[in-house]
Structure formats: C-alpha cells, structure tokens
Design a protein around this motif. Structure first.
Motif, short mmCIF file in Angstrom:
data_model
loop_
_atom_site.label_atom_id
_atom_site.label_comp_id
_atom_site.label_asym_id
_atom_site.label_seq_id
_atom_site.Cartn_x
_atom_site.Cartn_y
_atom_site.Cartn_z
N GLU A 180 47.22 -33.67 -51.18
CA GLU A 180 46.51 -33.85 -52.33
C GLU A 180 46.68 -32.77 -53.51
O GLU A 180 46.47 -33.12 -54.72
CB GLU A 180 44.98 -33.19 -51.97
N LEU A 200 44.17 -50.53 -50.51
CA LEU A 200 43.97 -49.40 -51.69
C LEU A 200 42.83 -49.76 -52.58
O LEU A 200 42.26 -48.98 -53.11
CB LEU A 200 45.20 -49.44 -52.50
N LEU A 224 39.43 -47.71 -53.22
CA LEU A 224 39.74 -46.49 -53.64
C LEU A 224 39.30 -46.23 -55.21
O LEU A 224 38.94 -45.14 -55.64
CB LEU A 224 41.37 -46.02 -53.64
N GLY A 225 38.89 -47.44 -55.86
CA GLY A 225 38.42 -47.48 -57.26
C GLY A 225 37.42 -48.35 -57.38
O GLY A 225 36.91 -48.85 -56.55
N ARG A 251 48.83 -43.29 -51.75
CA ARG A 251 47.23 -43.34 -51.87
C ARG A 251 46.52 -42.31 -52.48
O ARG A 251 45.54 -42.69 -52.80
CB ARG A 251 47.03 -43.97 -50.42
N TYR A 252 47.08 -41.31 -52.09
CA TYR A 252 46.40 -39.94 -52.74
C TYR A 252 46.35 -39.72 -54.39
O TYR A 252 45.49 -39.44 -54.85
CB TYR A 252 46.82 -38.59 -52.10
N GLU A 305 39.71 -41.45 -59.72
CA GLU A 305 38.62 -40.71 -60.24
C GLU A 305 38.56 -40.52 -61.69
O GLU A 305 37.50 -40.16 -62.06
CB GLU A 305 38.59 -39.39 -59.42
N GLN A 343 44.01 -42.55 -55.64
CA GLN A 343 42.56 -41.94 -55.40
C GLN A 343 42.39 -40.82 -56.71
O GLN A 343 41.34 -40.95 -57.26
CB GLN A 343 42.45 -41.05 -54.21
N LYS A 344 43.18 -39.93 -56.68
CA LYS A 344 43.13 -38.99 -57.95
C LYS A 344 43.02 -39.64 -59.37
O LYS A 344 42.13 -39.15 -60.21
CB LYS A 344 44.45 -38.15 -57.96
#
Ligand SMILES: NC(=O)c1ccc[n+]([C@@H]2O[C@H](COP(=O)([O-])OP(=O)(O)OC[C@H]3O[C@@H](n4cnc5c(N)ncnc54)[C@H](OP(=O)(O)O)[C@@H]3O)[C@@H](O)[C@H]2O)c1
Length: 310
Positions: free
Chosen positions: A190, A41, A44-45, A15-16, A23, A19-20
């Motif tokens: 992260e 999920l 996250l976008g 999930r991290y 971005e 997210q990365k």
C-alpha cells in the motif's frame, strides 16, 4: 476527473494502485492481456469507473488505443522469469520504451514507471540489467517520467513471504541461498501504491527516481527466522551456496512456474536496500509501515490450526 491508464493493473502491486486511484475518483483504464481474467478489479471502483482493455506492452497499436487521452500513464509491467515472447529484453526494455515513446507522441502529461532496486546495467542478472536499460529507454523517450525502484514488496498476495510460508508447510527445511546474507528492505504494497498516487500529482516528482524501502533492513536469514516465528513453525534453515543453488535452478527453471531460476540466483547476490543519496518514500511524505505490524495479519493462514497462538 483524471483519466489514468495502468499497464500491469491486474498484478499484485497493480490491484493496490487501482484501489488507491479509484479512491481519488479517477477514471481508470486497466490495460491487460486478458480482460476477462481481470474482472475481479471492477468492484474496486464505482460502477463505470474502471474499464478493462485488452493490450500488451509488446504491441504498439494496442498501447496507443489504451493511452489516448490519458492524463497519467503508469507502467507496472515486469516479469521474474522468461517464457516465450515474454523475455526480459522484450518486457523490461522494449515494452517500457514503447509505452514511453507512444506516451510522448500522444502528449501524455505524466508517466510513472516501475523499475526495481538493484537495477544495474552491469548486473549479471538479466532481470536487473534489463530493468536498468528499461529506465534509460523510458527517460530517453519521456525525460519527465518518474521512476520507482522498490525493494521486495510485501502484502497479502506477495510472492515472497507467501512462497516461503507455503514451502514451510511441506518441507522440513528452508533454503538460505548464499548463506542468507543478502539484505532486503521490504516495503508494504500500500505504501508503494501511495507513492505512485502522490507522485501523480507532483510536478516536482517529474524526471526523478525514487527508491522505496520499508523502515528496517533484514538479511534473508533474519526474514526466514521472522517468518517461521510468525507462523509458529520450526524448520531447519539450510545454507545453500550460490554455486549449488545455481545448479539446482538449472532444473527448477523448467517448472511451469519456476520456484528458482539461474537469473534469480544472480539477483540474490546483491542487496536490495535504499541508497543513502536516493530520493525515498519520505520525500513523497510517505512513512512506510513496518513488516511486523502487517505481515502477521496475512501470514496467519499458515499458523497450525489456522489462528495465532499468542
Ligand atoms: N513484487 C515485488 O516484490 C517487486 C519488487 C520490486 C519491483 N517490482 C516490480 O513491480 C512491478 C509489478 O510487480 P508485481 O509483483 O505486481 O508483478 P505481477 O503480479 O507479476 O504483475 C505483473 C503484471 O504485468 C502484466 N503483464 C505481463 N506481461 C504483459 C504484457 N506483455 N503486456 C501487458 N501487461 C503484461 C501482468 O498481466 P497479465 O499477465 O494478466 O497480462 C500483470 O498485471 C514489476 O515491474 C516488478 O518488476 C516488484
């Protein structure tokens, strides 16, 4: 806009990563066994940026469907205990090999593969030996793959500090398996996600293996002492010899979610720390965050009365 396929995107680390990469405005396909369970999920976008597709690393046709046309394929899939067809051999070796083989056949430019510190063909732990043979299989099929070997990973949803904190809520003691002398170098989730993101842009990361650890090495006993201090609970730290832990684990391995298996006892016999000659997070210009700075933020929920008493 790059197209990224992530196997294991619904897990703790996954999930991290989602997210990365979101971005970066990448288009993300998350390959999961159960897309409905992974719906969490999507936020996250941006709308339409993240899609959930049904796939298993054990099924070749499903792999082909989800990686076709991808610029980057990431395989995070791993298990800590075996269940049915989900064996260490199937997931860590054959599944990893299939993803790498199909990625190579489809001409995918970049493959990032998740392994683990302690991966060692000669280990008595099947987790560790299959992680090593998985790396070998991946590099054989896809020589320019980048391999990551993290130490234990910490973060709000981790299965390490949270598990022992939960145990401390109900038990008067915490076990120190093998006396608690095994060394760990915990890395923040992260920072692991950042390592994957940075490597996905770097030609010079191709074909390399990175060992990922945090800024400090702790023994298991030091980590338990730190945990108890942070959650303001006093518990006995009870040394449990490896032999006795192994005996207990022959029973606990049959729990629906086993708290300890004989294989994990074997794994605990080896330190998981970054070796001196390895490429590390610093080689990707990442300077890992400290456990002391971040863990209290999510361990707060285990403090009596629900908040820190400083
Ligand atoms: N967490 C750590 O401290 C740590 C340390 C070192 C290395 N690692 C490695 O990092 C990776 C991720 O760890 P994690 O903690 O995020 O694990 P996790 O939370 O258990 O996630 C594992 C992921 O693998 C997926 N998966 C399992 N079987 C699959 C299959 N047959 N086909 C496709 N997907 C499958 C799961 O999805 P579904 O079950 O939803 O399908 C889930 O998304 C693993 O390879 C692990 O060995 C973790």
């Amino acid at each position: 806009m790059r197209k990224i396929t992530i196997f294991g995107g619904s897990g703790f680390v996954g999930r991290y990563l989602v997210q990365k990469f979101a971005e970066e405005e990448d288009l993300i396909r998350i390959a999961v066994r159960n897309p409905i369970a992974a719906n969490f999920l999507k936020p996250l976008g941006e709308v339409g940026q993240i899609s959930l597709l049904q796939a298993s690393v054990l099924k070749a046709e499903s792999i082909t469907k989800v990686i076709e046309g991808a610029d980057v394929v990431i395989n995070l899939v791993g298990i800590l205990y075996e269940k049915g067809p989900q064996t260490f051999e199937a997931i860590h070796v054959e599944g990893a090999r299939l993803v790498a083989k199909i990625s190579a056949e489809l001409g995918i430019p970049t493959l990032l593969h998740m392994s683990a510190l302690g991966a060692n063909e000669n280990s008595r732990s099947h987790y560790a030996s299959t992680k090593a043979r998985g790396e070998e299989a991946v590099l054989k099929e896809f020589p320019s793959a980048t391999i990551f070997r993290p130490s234990v990973i910490f973060g709000p949803e981790d299965a390490f500090l949270n598990r022992f904190a939960e145990m401390a809520l109900i038990s008067p003691f915490l076990p120190l398996i093998g006396g608690g002398k095994t060394k760990f170098q915990p890395i923040y989730v992260e920072n692991v996600a950042e390592a994957f993101l940075k490597a996905s842009f770097m030609k010079e990361a191709q074909g390399k293996t990175y060992e990922l650890g945090g800024p400090k090495i702790y023994t298991f006993k030091e980590l338990m002492n730190y945990l108890l201090k942070t959650i303001h609970r006093k518990r006995l730290l009870l040394p449990v010899p490896f032999g006795l832990a192994k005996l207990m684990s022959t029973l606990t391995q049959f729990f629906p979610t086993p708290p300890l298996t004989p294989d994990q006892v074997e794994l605990l016999k080896t330190d998981t720390i970054v070796s001196s000659q390895a490429l590390t997070a610093e080689d990707l210009a990442i300077f890992p965050s400290s456990l002391e700075a971040l863990a209290p933020l999510y361990l707060n929920r285990y403090v009596p009365h629900g908040s820190h008493r400083d």
